[in-house]
Motif scaffolding. Structure first.
Motif, PDB file in Angstrom:
ATOM      1  N   PHE A 162     -10.371   5.600  18.948  1.00  0.00           N
ATOM      2  CA  PHE A 162      -9.059   4.991  18.660  1.00  0.00           C
ATOM      3  C   PHE A 162      -8.532   5.483  17.313  1.00  0.00           C
ATOM      4  N   ASN A 163      -9.426   5.486  16.334  1.00  0.00           N
ATOM      5  CA  ASN A 163      -9.007   5.865  14.984  1.00  0.00           C
ATOM      6  C   ASN A 163      -8.477   7.301  14.959  1.00  0.00           C
ATOM      7  N   ASP A 164      -9.191   8.195  15.631  1.00  0.00           N
ATOM      8  CA  ASP A 164      -8.808   9.602  15.525  1.00  0.00           C
ATOM      9  C   ASP A 164      -7.723  10.014  16.511  1.00  0.00           C
ATOM     10  N   ILE A 166      -1.978  12.957   2.630  1.00  0.00           N
ATOM     11  CA  ILE A 166      -3.162  13.396   1.864  1.00  0.00           C
ATOM     12  C   ILE A 166      -4.139  14.093   2.804  1.00  0.00           C
ATOM     13  N   ASN A 167      -4.379  13.472   3.956  1.00  0.00           N
ATOM     14  CA  ASN A 167      -5.401  14.021   4.859  1.00  0.00           C
ATOM     15  C   ASN A 167      -4.959  15.312   5.539  1.00  0.00           C
ATOM     16  N   HIS A 168      -3.653  15.472   5.745  1.00  0.00           N
ATOM     17  CA  HIS A 168      -3.173  16.744   6.303  1.00  0.00           C
ATOM     18  C   HIS A 168      -2.997  17.791   5.204  1.00  0.00           C
ATOM     19  N   LEU A 184      -2.503   8.441  12.359  1.00  0.00           N
ATOM     20  CA  LEU A 184      -2.000   9.716  11.851  1.00  0.00           C
ATOM     21  C   LEU A 184      -2.872  10.227  10.704  1.00  0.00           C
ATOM     22  N   ASP A 185      -3.608   9.318  10.080  1.00  0.00           N
ATOM     23  CA  ASP A 185      -4.518   9.773   9.017  1.00  0.00           C
ATOM     24  C   ASP A 185      -5.948   9.952   9.538  1.00  0.00           C
ATOM     25  N   GLY A 186      -6.118   9.953  10.874  1.00  0.00           N
ATOM     26  CA  GLY A 186      -7.468  10.076  11.451  1.00  0.00           C
ATOM     27  C   GLY A 186      -8.014  11.495  11.362  1.00  0.00           C
ATOM     28  N   ARG A 246     -13.429   6.092  -3.735  1.00  0.00           N
ATOM     29  CA  ARG A 246     -13.692   5.819  -2.310  1.00  0.00           C
ATOM     30  C   ARG A 246     -13.452   7.057  -1.453  1.00  0.00           C
ATOM     31  N   ARG A 247     -12.373   7.752  -1.755  1.00  0.00           N
ATOM     32  CA  ARG A 247     -12.027   8.912  -0.925  1.00  0.00           C
ATOM     33  C   ARG A 247     -13.054  10.029  -1.129  1.00  0.00           C
ATOM     34  N   GLU A 248     -13.433  10.259  -2.374  1.00  0.00           N
ATOM     35  CA  GLU A 248     -14.367  11.364  -2.622  1.00  0.00           C
ATOM     36  C   GLU A 248     -15.783  10.983  -2.181  1.00  0.00           C
ATOM     37  N   LEU A 259      -7.373  -4.711   7.781  1.00  0.00           N
ATOM     38  CA  LEU A 259      -7.623  -5.014   9.196  1.00  0.00           C
ATOM     39  C   LEU A 259      -8.540  -3.992   9.851  1.00  0.00           C
ATOM     40  N   ARG A 260      -8.501  -2.777   9.324  1.00  0.00           N
ATOM     41  CA  ARG A 260      -9.366  -1.743   9.906  1.00  0.00           C
ATOM     42  C   ARG A 260     -10.819  -2.203   9.904  1.00  0.00           C
ATOM     43  N   MET A 261     -11.216  -2.912   8.860  1.00  0.00           N
ATOM     44  CA  MET A 261     -12.615  -3.353   8.770  1.00  0.00           C
ATOM     45  C   MET A 261     -12.904  -4.410   9.833  1.00  0.00           C
ATOM     46  N   CYS A 274       0.850  -1.198   0.000  1.00  0.00           N
ATOM     47  CA  CYS A 274       0.000   0.000   0.000  1.00  0.00           C
ATOM     48  C   CYS A 274       0.883   1.244   0.000  1.00  0.00           C
ATOM     49  N   SER A 275       0.291   2.368  -0.360  1.00  0.00           N
ATOM     50  CA  SER A 275       1.104   3.585  -0.489  1.00  0.00           C
ATOM     51  C   SER A 275       1.440   4.188   0.876  1.00  0.00           C
ATOM     52  N   ASN A 276       0.577   3.976   1.865  1.00  0.00           N
ATOM     53  CA  ASN A 276       0.760   4.601   3.186  1.00  0.00           C
ATOM     54  C   ASN A 276       0.833   6.116   3.108  1.00  0.00           C
ATOM     55  N   LEU A 277       0.159   6.669   2.133  1.00  0.00           N
ATOM     56  CA  LEU A 277       0.232   8.125   1.945  1.00  0.00           C
ATOM     57  C   LEU A 277      -0.921   8.881   2.601  1.00  0.00           C
ATOM     58  N   SER A 278      -1.861   8.148   3.194  1.00  0.00           N
ATOM     59  CA  SER A 278      -3.047   8.839   3.718  1.00  0.00           C
ATOM     60  C   SER A 278      -2.732   9.937   4.744  1.00  0.00           C
ATOM     61  N   PRO A 279      -1.699   9.800   5.604  1.00  0.00           N
ATOM     62  CA  PRO A 279      -1.429  10.916   6.525  1.00  0.00           C
ATOM     63  C   PRO A 279      -1.116  12.220   5.789  1.00  0.00           C
ATOM     64  N   GLY A 313       0.942   4.162  14.448  1.00  0.00           N
ATOM     65  CA  GLY A 313       0.159   5.309  13.987  1.00  0.00           C
ATOM     66  C   GLY A 313      -0.667   5.023  12.754  1.00  0.00           C
ATOM     67  N   LYS A 314      -0.802   3.761  12.394  1.00  0.00           N
ATOM     68  CA  LYS A 314      -1.608   3.426  11.223  1.00  0.00           C
ATOM     69  C   LYS A 314      -1.880   1.929  11.242  1.00  0.00           C
ATOM     70  N   MET A 315      -3.101   1.571  10.883  1.00  0.00           N
ATOM     71  CA  MET A 315      -3.449   0.150  10.817  1.00  0.00           C
ATOM     72  C   MET A 315      -3.651  -0.208   9.351  1.00  0.00           C
ATOM     73  N   GLU A 330      -9.247   3.969  -8.084  1.00  0.00           N
ATOM     74  CA  GLU A 330     -10.547   3.656  -7.469  1.00  0.00           C
ATOM     75  C   GLU A 330     -10.534   4.030  -5.979  1.00  0.00           C
ATOM     76  N   GLU A 331      -9.461   3.648  -5.293  1.00  0.00           N
ATOM     77  CA  GLU A 331      -9.393   3.935  -3.852  1.00  0.00           C
ATOM     78  C   GLU A 331      -9.242   5.435  -3.604  1.00  0.00           C
ATOM     79  N   GLY A 332      -8.302   6.023  -4.328  1.00  0.00           N
ATOM     80  CA  GLY A 332      -7.941   7.414  -4.039  1.00  0.00           C
ATOM     81  C   GLY A 332      -8.929   8.431  -4.580  1.00  0.00           C
ATOM     82  N   PRO A 369     -12.809  12.662   6.905  1.00  0.00           N
ATOM     83  CA  PRO A 369     -14.037  12.003   6.441  1.00  0.00           C
ATOM     84  C   PRO A 369     -13.841  10.511   6.171  1.00  0.00           C
ATOM     85  N   ASN A 370     -12.665  10.133   5.657  1.00  0.00           N
ATOM     86  CA  ASN A 370     -12.405   8.708   5.405  1.00  0.00           C
ATOM     87  C   ASN A 370     -12.554   7.878   6.674  1.00  0.00           C
ATOM     88  N   GLY A 371     -12.141   8.442   7.798  1.00  0.00           N
ATOM     89  CA  GLY A 371     -12.227   7.710   9.058  1.00  0.00           C
ATOM     90  C   GLY A 371     -13.677   7.562   9.495  1.00  0.00           C
TER      91      GLY A 371
HETATM   92  C1  LIG Z   1     -12.582   1.274  10.273  1.00  0.00           C
HETATM   93  C2  LIG Z   1     -11.881   2.082   9.205  1.00  0.00           C
HETATM   94  C3  LIG Z   1     -11.273   3.264   9.543  1.00  0.00           C
HETATM   95  C4  LIG Z   1     -10.629   4.026   8.567  1.00  0.00           C
HETATM   96  N1  LIG Z   1     -10.063   5.207   8.939  1.00  0.00           N
HETATM   97  C5  LIG Z   1      -9.450   5.966   8.007  1.00  0.00           C
HETATM   98  C6  LIG Z   1      -8.883   7.211   8.372  1.00  0.00           C
HETATM   99  O1  LIG Z   1      -8.940   7.634   9.528  1.00  0.00           O
HETATM  100  N2  LIG Z   1      -8.279   7.936   7.401  1.00  0.00           N
HETATM  101  C7  LIG Z   1      -8.187   7.482   6.111  1.00  0.00           C
HETATM  102  O2  LIG Z   1      -7.615   8.163   5.261  1.00  0.00           O
HETATM  103  N3  LIG Z   1      -8.741   6.328   5.748  1.00  0.00           N
HETATM  104  C8  LIG Z   1      -9.359   5.544   6.641  1.00  0.00           C
HETATM  105  N4  LIG Z   1      -9.911   4.362   6.262  1.00  0.00           N
HETATM  106  C9  LIG Z   1      -9.866   3.972   4.842  1.00  0.00           C
HETATM  107  C10 LIG Z   1      -8.612   3.166   4.426  1.00  0.00           C
HETATM  108  O3  LIG Z   1      -8.425   2.099   5.285  1.00  0.00           O
HETATM  109  C11 LIG Z   1      -7.376   4.049   4.393  1.00  0.00           C
HETATM  110  O4  LIG Z   1      -7.612   5.162   3.569  1.00  0.00           O
HETATM  111  C12 LIG Z   1      -6.146   3.336   3.858  1.00  0.00           C
HETATM  112  O5  LIG Z   1      -5.887   2.199   4.605  1.00  0.00           O
HETATM  113  C13 LIG Z   1      -4.972   4.289   3.917  1.00  0.00           C
HETATM  114  O6  LIG Z   1      -3.767   3.625   3.670  1.00  0.00           O
HETATM  115  P1  LIG Z   1      -2.928   3.897   2.358  1.00  0.00           P
HETATM  116  O7  LIG Z   1      -2.626   5.336   2.223  1.00  0.00           O
HETATM  117  O8  LIG Z   1      -1.802   2.947   2.341  1.00  0.00           O
HETATM  118  O9  LIG Z   1      -3.994   3.524   1.263  1.00  0.00           O
HETATM  119  P2  LIG Z   1      -3.812   2.878  -0.176  1.00  0.00           P
HETATM  120  O10 LIG Z   1      -4.306   1.486  -0.089  1.00  0.00           O
HETATM  121  O11 LIG Z   1      -2.466   3.104  -0.714  1.00  0.00           O
HETATM  122  O12 LIG Z   1      -4.905   3.695  -1.032  1.00  0.00           O
HETATM  123  C14 LIG Z   1      -4.609   4.925  -1.679  1.00  0.00           C
HETATM  124  C15 LIG Z   1      -5.440   6.050  -1.123  1.00  0.00           C
HETATM  125  O13 LIG Z   1      -6.811   5.816  -1.394  1.00  0.00           O
HETATM  126  C16 LIG Z   1      -7.608   6.281  -0.317  1.00  0.00           C
HETATM  127  N5  LIG Z   1      -8.343   5.137   0.233  1.00  0.00           N
HETATM  128  C17 LIG Z   1      -7.944   3.854   0.314  1.00  0.00           C
HETATM  129  N6  LIG Z   1      -8.906   3.084   0.840  1.00  0.00           N
HETATM  130  C18 LIG Z   1      -9.938   3.902   1.101  1.00  0.00           C
HETATM  131  C19 LIG Z   1     -11.233   3.711   1.654  1.00  0.00           C
HETATM  132  N7  LIG Z   1     -11.671   2.516   2.025  1.00  0.00           N
HETATM  133  N8  LIG Z   1     -12.033   4.776   1.790  1.00  0.00           N
HETATM  134  C20 LIG Z   1     -11.634   5.996   1.404  1.00  0.00           C
HETATM  135  N9  LIG Z   1     -10.426   6.243   0.873  1.00  0.00           N
HETATM  136  C21 LIG Z   1      -9.588   5.210   0.725  1.00  0.00           C
HETATM  137  C22 LIG Z   1      -6.659   6.874   0.710  1.00  0.00           C
HETATM  138  O14 LIG Z   1      -6.590   8.257   0.499  1.00  0.00           O
HETATM  139  C23 LIG Z   1      -5.350   6.194   0.383  1.00  0.00           C
HETATM  140  O15 LIG Z   1      -4.218   6.922   0.775  1.00  0.00           O
HETATM  141  C24 LIG Z   1     -10.586   3.583   7.220  1.00  0.00           C
HETATM  142  C25 LIG Z   1     -11.208   2.392   6.889  1.00  0.00           C
HETATM  143  C26 LIG Z   1     -11.850   1.646   7.863  1.00  0.00           C
HETATM  144  C27 LIG Z   1     -12.530   0.369   7.472  1.00  0.00           C
END
Ligand SMILES: Cc1cc2nc3c(=O)[nH]c(=O)nc-3n(C[C@H](O)[C@H](O)[C@H](O)COP(=O)(O)OP(=O)(O)OC[C@H]3O[C@@H](n4cnc5c(N)ncnc54)[C@H](O)[C@@H]3O)c2cc1C
Length: 627
Positions: free
Chosen positions: A543-545, A411-413, A549-551, A445-447, A518-520, A404-409, A512-514, A440-442, A554-556
């Motif tokens: 816990f999430n927030d 992106i979200n900040h 670090l990406d808490g 799902r994100r939007e 597994l989050r699901m 995974c990219s682990n870039l969400s922190p 600082g990231k799950m 699709e994810e970025g 809206p995604n959270g």
């Molecule tokens: C219980 C739960 C809590 C979550 N809390 C957060 C949170 O606090 N902040 C957060 O950013 N995401 C959250 N997510 C969504 C997702 O798990 C994370 O965005 C993702 O794991 C971030 O890791 P990554 O950057 O390696 O994502 P990658 O797998 O590399 O995906 C690329 C990008 O797509 C976006 N993305 C990926 N999966 C999702 C998704 N399911 N929904 C919306 N956008 C997505 C993110 O911006 C992510 O950086 C949560 C999901 C669940 C089920």
């Protein structure tokens, strides 16, 4: 793709396909019939009853005794919840929800007027928030005429539509551009637990050291980059949370002479309150406020005028206009239009003082491996493209694989724009499947998360925000006997009978990231093992927030909401505690990845499970061995 598949996150398609026998799938479909849902909701029961009876009869012949028992329970419960009083209450609640604006259609959007749109800028990316439409006239008696960009969610100087729009205005009116950032005021007193003993709301608390450091380090980078472009960054420190508006107005009117204020867009409650409630009604009588969605590729109000049912309904809307919006960014030139004139910040930055102001919660420490700022994000992104993208589509749901990219922190900040990442990943023209999955994810799902929170402003973080079927079903099962009940304080330490859950929690707390898959599982188990759905929601959000670090994004809220209250999902086979919320279990995880390998990475996870569950007792889908 079947409608069911279309509504299912791609990561769960395999899960759905793998374990279900034909019989189970038919049973699930039966429980999803409209009449079945209506019965559980306690509505249209009379019409539903014969159909339910028929469904029950059909299902029992398919799925046997256990399911027969469950359905019987569901029918009995539905009958007992159709008291006119509770129905009236529910109707009243829904009427109140509609009144609050949650889920309804947005009125037509007013954009910034043609006259102020810089060349090449898409007008629909802007939203006019005030009655005042045009910038104030620049007068000779003004000491500091300027355009102010109130940076909130999008903390970067590169690839920032809001900053570019503000720069365009400053150039047009030949005045300096100033950027102002408001540090989030800590609460005046520490919030307590909820009445049910659930954890406090993170939005009512001070930032953690983990988040505060990342924010301030990112802001330092912004300050340096702005300075290089001759743009001052002023940092506001309001006396309290209700003083943000007055402080901003003072900045714009008393300390400067803002011709217009530009802000970015976050759908979360706090920034919305700062802008829409505290600032716009007062400042807006003199100064126009233009909001620019700099976070979504397709502006949230343009993607859809209403709360969408799920990815399957938002996806085509985004796809239709994606090419129009996913275009190259203009370069940020700052105050280049002022030639040699130097524009100073109000004060020298005192980063230590900013940190003291925030009163950070030092019990949650920074995590290694996350260096704030745009450059650090892009470095990580390029590494992702060269080593992980090729396997992203096939392996991203395996927590043992680092794909995974682990870039969400970042992106979200707001330290990197996903539009930049989308442009670059597509330009590579490599790994078609990985690229499609990443987009699709970025994007979708994100939007979709922003769409939900934007159109559910008052209840995106409570059960009130759930669809009727989910809320009613959870309520119906809220008193079901739980096999395990943990308090949030016990859960926080990763001390449950389930070694996988413990490992996931420890990953969150320590790193600082799950992992996304597994989050699901993790959030669904919080629903299963706590006293009520409301308690579970508050706990998972806490816990999430607090730890991720990406808490605080809206995604959270949507991720937790999807897991616990079925946001963007559909009704599934009814079962205890979960009702019709989709279930996940340990055995399913075992089928997907090597659970033991993951657990072994987190010292204490297995040991804690062994302490909680007596040796030999069957827990979490397997026989636990003696310690
Ligand atoms: C219980 C739960 C809590 C979550 N809390 C957060 C949170 O606090 N902040 C957060 O950013 N995401 C959250 N997510 C969504 C997702 O798990 C994370 O965005 C993702 O794991 C971030 O890791 P990554 O950057 O390696 O994502 P990658 O797998 O590399 O995906 C690329 C990008 O797509 C976006 N993305 C990926 N999966 C999702 C998704 N399911 N929904 C919306 N956008 C997505 C993110 O911006 C992510 O950086 C949560 C999901 C669940 C089920």
């Amino acid at each position: 793709m079947s409608p069911r598949q279309a509504m299912t996150p791609p990561c769960l398609l395999a899960e759905l396909a793998a374990p279900a026998t034909k019989r189970e799938r038919i049973a699930v479909l039966l429980t999803s019939t409209p009449f079945y849902r209506a019965a559980s909701a306690g509505r249209r029961l009379n019409r539903a009853a014969p159909v339910l009876a028929a469904a029950a009869a059909t299902r029992t012949s398919f799925v046997g005794g256990h399911a027969r028992g469950q359905l019987g329970t569901a029918v009995r419960r539905a009958t007992t919840t159709t008291k006119p009083k509770s129905t009236r209450e529910m109707t009243k609640k829904r009427a109140a929800q509609k009144k609050s604006g949650d889920g309804g259609e947005a009125p037509t959007i007013a954009h910034a007027p043609d006259e102020v749109i810089p060349a090449g800028f898409d007008q629909t990316r802007t939203k006019l928030l005030t009655q005042t439409v045009m910038p104030r006239e620049k007068k000779t008696d003004m000491e500091n005429p300027c355009i102010v960009y109130w940076m909130m969610r999008d903390c970067r100087t590169v690839d920032n539509h809001a900053l570019l729009f503000a720069q365009g205005l400053a150039t047009k009116y030949q005045v300096p551009l100033r950027v102002v950032f408001t540090l989030p005021p800590p609460p005046s007193s520490a919030p307590g637990e909820g009445a049910d003993g659930s954890p406090p709301k993170p939005e009512d608390m001070s930032l953690t050291l983990r988040h505060g450091d990342f924010l301030l380090d990112g802001l330092k980078v912004v300050a340096e980059e702005l300075e290089a472009a001759n743009v001052p960054l002023d940092v506001l420190q309001p006396a309290c949370r209700t003083a943000v508006g007055t402080e901003t107005i003072r900045y714009c009117i008393n300390r400067n002479d803002a011709l217009a204020l530009v802000c970015d867009m976050s759908p979360l409650r706090q920034p919305r309150d700062w802008i829409e409630t505290q600032t716009v009604p007062h400042l807006g009588q003199q100064v126009p406020v233009y909001q620019v969605d700099a976070h979504n590729i397709v502006p949230v109000w343009r993607a859809s005028p209403k709360r969408e049912v799920g990815a399957r309904t938002l996806r085509p809307k985004i796809n239709n206009v994606f090419a129009k919006y996913c275009t190259q960014f203009a370069e940020f030139a700052g105050n280049a239009h002022l030639a040699a004139e130097k524009v100073d910040a109000e004060n020298q930055h005192d980063w230590e003082q900013y940190r003291r102001y925030l009163r950070l919660d030092e019990s949650i420490e920074p995590v290694v491996g996350y260096v704030a700022g745009h450059e650090a994000a892009m470095e990580r992104f390029r590494e992702f493209c060269s080593t992980k993208l090729k396997n992203f589509d096939s392996m991203r749901n395996d927590p043992n694989q680092d794909v995974c990219s682990n870039l969400s922190p970042w992106i979200n900040h707001g330290q990197v724009s996903f539009q930049r990442l989308a442009l670059e990943v597509r330009a590579l023209k490599k790994h078609t499947n990985g690229t499609a999955a990443y987009i699709e994810e970025g994007v979708v799902r994100r939007e979709l998360s922003d769409n939900f929170v934007y159109y559910t402003p008052s209840s995106y973080d409570s059960l009130e925000g759930a669809a009727d079927w989910a809320r009613d079903s959870l309520q119906l099962h809220s008193t079901d006997k739980r096999e395990y009940v943990y308090t949030w304080k016990v859960l926080e330490t990763g001390m449950t009978h389930d070694d996988l859950w413990n490992a996931a929690q420890l990953q969150l707390v320590r790193e600082g990231k799950m992992h996304g898959f597994l989050r699901m599982y993790w959030a669904k188990k919080v629903l299963e093992w706590t006293v009520s759905p409301a308690y579970a929601l508050a706990t998972a959000q806490y816990f999430n927030d607090r730890y991720a670090l990406d808490g605080n994004d809206p995604n959270g809220f949507v991720g937790v909401g999807w897991s616990i209250m079925g946001i963007h999902d559909m009704g599934w086979k009814e079962r205890d505690v979960f009702g019709k919320i989709r279930f996940m279990n340990y055995a399913g995880c075992r089928r997907k990845f090597k659970v033991d390998t993951f657990v072994a990475r987190y010292r204490g996870a297995k040991e804690n499970a062994n302490k909680v569950a007596p040796a030999g007792e069957k827990v979490a889908g397997k026989k636990r061995k003696s310690v």
